[in-house]
Design an enzyme around this catalytic site. Structure first.
Site, PDB file in Angstrom:
ATOM      1  N   HIS A  25      -1.478 -23.910  38.005  1.00  0.00           N
ATOM      2  CA  HIS A  25      -1.686 -23.338  36.673  1.00  0.00           C
ATOM      3  C   HIS A  25      -1.482 -21.825  36.690  1.00  0.00           C
ATOM      4  O   HIS A  25      -0.762 -21.267  35.845  1.00  0.00           O
ATOM      5  CB  HIS A  25      -3.109 -23.688  36.226  1.00  0.00           C
ATOM      6  CG  HIS A  25      -3.532 -23.102  34.921  1.00  0.00           C
ATOM      7  ND1 HIS A  25      -3.715 -23.876  33.785  1.00  0.00           N
ATOM      8  CD2 HIS A  25      -3.840 -21.828  34.555  1.00  0.00           C
ATOM      9  CE1 HIS A  25      -4.098 -23.101  32.786  1.00  0.00           C
ATOM     10  NE2 HIS A  25      -4.194 -21.859  33.229  1.00  0.00           N
ATOM     11  N   GLU A  26      -2.095 -21.149  37.653  1.00  0.00           N
ATOM     12  CA  GLU A  26      -1.982 -19.689  37.715  1.00  0.00           C
ATOM     13  C   GLU A  26      -0.585 -19.235  38.111  1.00  0.00           C
ATOM     14  O   GLU A  26      -0.065 -18.254  37.571  1.00  0.00           O
ATOM     15  CB  GLU A  26      -3.020 -19.131  38.697  1.00  0.00           C
ATOM     16  CG  GLU A  26      -4.450 -19.237  38.208  1.00  0.00           C
ATOM     17  CD  GLU A  26      -4.681 -18.498  36.897  1.00  0.00           C
ATOM     18  OE1 GLU A  26      -3.993 -17.498  36.638  1.00  0.00           O
ATOM     19  OE2 GLU A  26      -5.552 -18.952  36.120  1.00  0.00           O
ATOM     20  N   HIS A  29       1.690 -19.189  35.139  1.00  0.00           N
ATOM     21  CA  HIS A  29       1.569 -17.961  34.341  1.00  0.00           C
ATOM     22  C   HIS A  29       2.472 -16.866  34.913  1.00  0.00           C
ATOM     23  O   HIS A  29       3.235 -16.221  34.187  1.00  0.00           O
ATOM     24  CB  HIS A  29       0.131 -17.452  34.360  1.00  0.00           C
ATOM     25  CG  HIS A  29      -0.825 -18.234  33.519  1.00  0.00           C
ATOM     26  ND1 HIS A  29      -0.575 -18.578  32.215  1.00  0.00           N
ATOM     27  CD2 HIS A  29      -2.077 -18.712  33.807  1.00  0.00           C
ATOM     28  CE1 HIS A  29      -1.604 -19.242  31.728  1.00  0.00           C
ATOM     29  NE2 HIS A  29      -2.527 -19.337  32.669  1.00  0.00           N
TER      30      HIS A  29
END
Length: 233
Positions: A25-26, A29
């Site tokens: 998820h990170e 980004h």
């Protein structure tokens, strides 16, 4: 309360899957920010799946462990990948895309997990009948894949809550301009404390669990639909 070995193994697997999913998820980004002109995450060495670059002691380990032992939905957060909205080519639009990249990565992981679940579901009976797979291995693999799907849906919908510093708050930010936008950035520095109070104090003191209701209505329903799609059950 004493836990069986099977329960402890299940908790450990869930936490590891949550940690991995939060890291992806990170990284999502940072990768989208990089593609949109901001190399901050790359310069910080954060465009990697190496957990040492991302794990947060509380958010990535302690929090999911506590939630797993409490028996509720398990979510976690890794150390946020840094980005600079002023280095994006189109800051207002691109900041929204960077924020949505995290939940989108969880949706993608849930779909991958669903595809793997469907493939294994179709192959497992034959493999078990031939003695290639034991009943324990079949059951363990099914638990692993369904848990992977579920934790990613939880991470997706949790992060879409429109409250700083969660990704959903960037959707709100997209519609703010000028002084309102600046004040929103200032609020984001202190909002995590308020979020934790709302999520934990409210259910404990008033016996009302808005997070559980929300996740059951979103992640829970999508999970049921995807598992049915994969298995036909």
């Amino acid at each position: 309360m004493l836990y069986s070995t099977e329960q402890l193994v299940s908790i450990a697997v869930t936490v590891l899957l949550v940690m991995f999913s939060a890291i992806v998820h990170e990284v999502a980004h940072g990768w989208v920010a990089y593609r949109l002109g901001d190399p901050t995450a790359k310069e910080a060495g954060r465009l990697t799946l190496d957990p040492r670059a991302h794990l947060d002691g509380f958010g990535s380990v302690l929090l999911p462990l506590i939630m797993a032992f409490l028996g509720g939905p398990v979510f976690a957060f890794a150390r946020p990948v840094p980005y600079n909205p002023y280095r994006l080519r189109h800051p207002r639009r691109d900041e929204l895309l960077v924020a949505l990249a995290g939940p989108a990565s969880n949706v993608l992981q849930a779909l991958v997990g669903t595809a793997l679940l469907g493939a294994f579901w179709s192959l497992a009976p034959g493999a078990y009948a031939s003695g290639t797979l034991s009943l324990e291995l079949v059951g363990g693999t099914l638990d692993l894949l369904t848990t992977y799907v579920y934790v990613n849906l939880v991470l997706c919908f949790f992060n879409l809550i429109p409250f700083p510093p969660l990704d959903g708050s960037k959707v709100v930010l997209f519609f703010l301009k000028g002084d309102a936008r600046r004040k929103f950035y200032e609020l984001s520095q202190y909002a995590m404390v308020g979020l934790i109070l709302i999520l934990y104090v409210l259910p404990t003191v008033l016996g009302f669990d808005p997070l559980g209701i929300y996740l059951n209505a979103t992640a829970g329903r999508f999970y049921d639909a995807l598992v049915t799609l994969a298995t036909g059950v």
